[in-house]
Design a protein around this motif. Structure first.
Motif, PDB file in Angstrom:
ATOM      1  N   GLU A 127      -0.553  -2.487  -9.771  1.00 35.28           N
ATOM      2  CA  GLU A 127      -1.367  -3.323  -8.436  1.00 35.28           C
ATOM      3  C   GLU A 127      -0.821  -3.401  -7.248  1.00 35.28           C
ATOM      4  N   VAL A 128      -0.599  -1.957  -6.864  1.00 34.29           N
ATOM      5  CA  VAL A 128      -0.427  -1.455  -5.647  1.00 34.29           C
ATOM      6  C   VAL A 128      -1.611  -0.875  -4.919  1.00 34.29           C
ATOM      7  N   LYS A 129      -2.045  -1.051  -3.809  1.00 39.34           N
ATOM      8  CA  LYS A 129      -3.254  -0.275  -3.261  1.00 39.34           C
ATOM      9  C   LYS A 129      -2.638   1.260  -3.067  1.00 39.34           C
ATOM     10  N   VAL A 130      -3.525   2.258  -3.567  1.00 39.58           N
ATOM     11  CA  VAL A 130      -3.301   3.693  -3.358  1.00 39.58           C
ATOM     12  C   VAL A 130      -4.295   4.408  -2.445  1.00 39.58           C
ATOM     13  N   THR A 131      -3.770   4.944  -1.240  1.00 43.37           N
ATOM     14  CA  THR A 131      -4.551   5.637  -0.390  1.00 43.37           C
ATOM     15  C   THR A 131      -4.425   6.957  -0.234  1.00 43.37           C
ATOM     16  N   ARG A 132      -5.274   7.976   0.185  1.00 44.56           N
ATOM     17  CA  ARG A 132      -4.876   9.426   0.145  1.00 44.56           C
ATOM     18  C   ARG A 132      -5.327   9.698   1.714  1.00 44.56           C
ATOM     19  N   GLU A 160       0.865  -1.207  -0.013  1.00 45.29           N
ATOM     20  CA  GLU A 160      -0.113  -0.007   0.056  1.00 45.29           C
ATOM     21  C   GLU A 160       0.970   1.310  -0.124  1.00 45.29           C
ATOM     22  N   SER A 169      -0.978   8.411  -8.278  1.00 47.55           N
ATOM     23  CA  SER A 169      -1.923   7.245  -8.199  1.00 47.55           C
ATOM     24  C   SER A 169      -2.272   6.893  -9.443  1.00 47.55           C
ATOM     25  N   ARG A 170      -2.108   7.975 -10.747  1.00 43.94           N
ATOM     26  CA  ARG A 170      -2.425   7.219 -12.159  1.00 43.94           C
ATOM     27  C   ARG A 170      -1.046   6.412 -12.338  1.00 43.94           C
ATOM     28  N   ILE A 201       0.950   4.612 -10.312  1.00 48.32           N
ATOM     29  CA  ILE A 201       1.166   3.383  -9.240  1.00 48.32           C
ATOM     30  C   ILE A 201       0.020   2.325  -9.332  1.00 48.32           C
ATOM     31  N   LYS A 202      -1.211   2.832  -9.545  1.00 51.20           N
ATOM     32  CA  LYS A 202      -2.384   1.755  -9.479  1.00 51.20           C
ATOM     33  C   LYS A 202      -2.332   0.803 -10.435  1.00 51.20           C
ATOM     34  N   PRO A 203      -1.633   1.186 -11.880  1.00 50.01           N
ATOM     35  CA  PRO A 203      -1.513   0.156 -12.881  1.00 50.01           C
ATOM     36  C   PRO A 203      -0.494  -1.025 -12.031  1.00 50.01           C
TER      37      PRO A 203
END
Lengths: 201, 201
Positions: free
Chosen positions: A167-172, A141, A160-161, A163-165
């Motif tokens: 396959e890591v969870k992205v939070t804010r 994460e 986030s754009r 990292i998301k690809p």
């Protein structure tokens, strides 16, 4: 000018520090003049020492004295969660988050935020190094803790754009009303966010 | 503690300064970490320099770099009135009076005020040296500018009793309402003094 010149010089140096005006500088300088020479020397030495010894952590770019900062050293011996990375703009943001006691992962310091106005683009930040870490450390994460302002939000969206690809969870970090604040005095954007992010009791 | 130890040490040193809390110390330290090493060295050197070079003026006990402070040096070459001596408790009081631009005599720093509670008696102050000056310099007037509090008033009364018999004019700073203040918020003692010292228009 009726001041001894070395006093005037020190006054000027202190007035240059952030948050120190002429009156505070004067108070500090007269205080130092009344102190024991060894005590005053300690301050001067600590100032020189910090510039001599402090460098950036090889892994997260926080301030460090050796190869790794204290937090990364703790992560390596398993005292902190290596799979959770909190991304911040500056080392001082780490201090703020550590003070909450709510976070036990590791950090990554970007060294700023994307700001076209100031000519700071993604390449000026440690984004490449972050992506390398995500790959090497099998991160689960990434918590984006850039500031809740235009530059911080832009940086968070950009990251986030990216990292998301992977396959890591992205939070804010959540936005909303500051705890202990008054509705009456809340700015409309924070209050709007608080309504948007309302949760069921 | 997740901070590099040299940073923590500098934080502690800054927090010890008057008027600097943990947040201000942190702001200053992070600011210093971002500065050019030479700039930071200037601050450290100015701190050491001030303790190395500053001593007390031989004549008035203000801070000085040579035998005499700048004000006494100016008095000696006739740029200031040598026959008028303003007596203050501390060197910082000189700065406050100089800022008004209303005074062009010389000074005498007592190094404190009479305070039986703190065990400070007349012998702990530079009163003997003041009396010696009155004799040697043919002083016409002594302006007692000790603080308008218990210790300052006690010291002023003590000095006036000593000096009056020497046929030197003794004056005291006026008390009253601060200029620009509101009657409503004035403390009763200042307001009382203002009534007592009322003058005809």
């Amino acid at each position: 000018m009726t001041q001894a010149s070395s006093i005037q010089r020190l006054l000027n140096e202190f007035e240059r520090l952030p948050g120190i005006g002429p009156k505070s500088a004067q108070r500090i300088v007269y205080w130092l003049l009344n102190r024991d020479p060894s005590q005053v020397k300690n301050l001067a030495e600590a100032i020189i020492d910090v510039k001599d010894t402090v460098r950036f952590c090889n892994r997260c770019f926080n301030y460090a004295e050796g190869e790794l900062c204290k937090i990364c050293a703790d992560t390596q011996i398993g005292k902190r969660d290596a799979a959770l990375i909190c991304v911040v703009s500056e080392p001082r943001d780490i201090t703020a988050i550590e003070r909450t006691g709510e976070f036990n992962g590791s950090y990554h310091v970007l060294g700023g935020a994307i700001s076209p106005m100031d000519g700071i683009g993604p390449d000026d930040l440690t984004i490449k190094e972050l992506l390398h870490r995500l790959d090497a450390e099998k991160t689960a994460e990434v918590l984006l803790a850039t500031n809740p302002n235009v530059e911080g939000e832009t940086t968070a969206i950009y990251l986030s754009r990216l990292i998301k690809p992977l396959e890591v969870k992205v939070t804010r970090l959540a936005s909303g009303l500051p705890v202990g604040g008054d509705l009456e005095f809340a700015d409309e954007i924070s209050l709007g966010r608080a309504i948007e992010s309302r949760y069921e009791l």
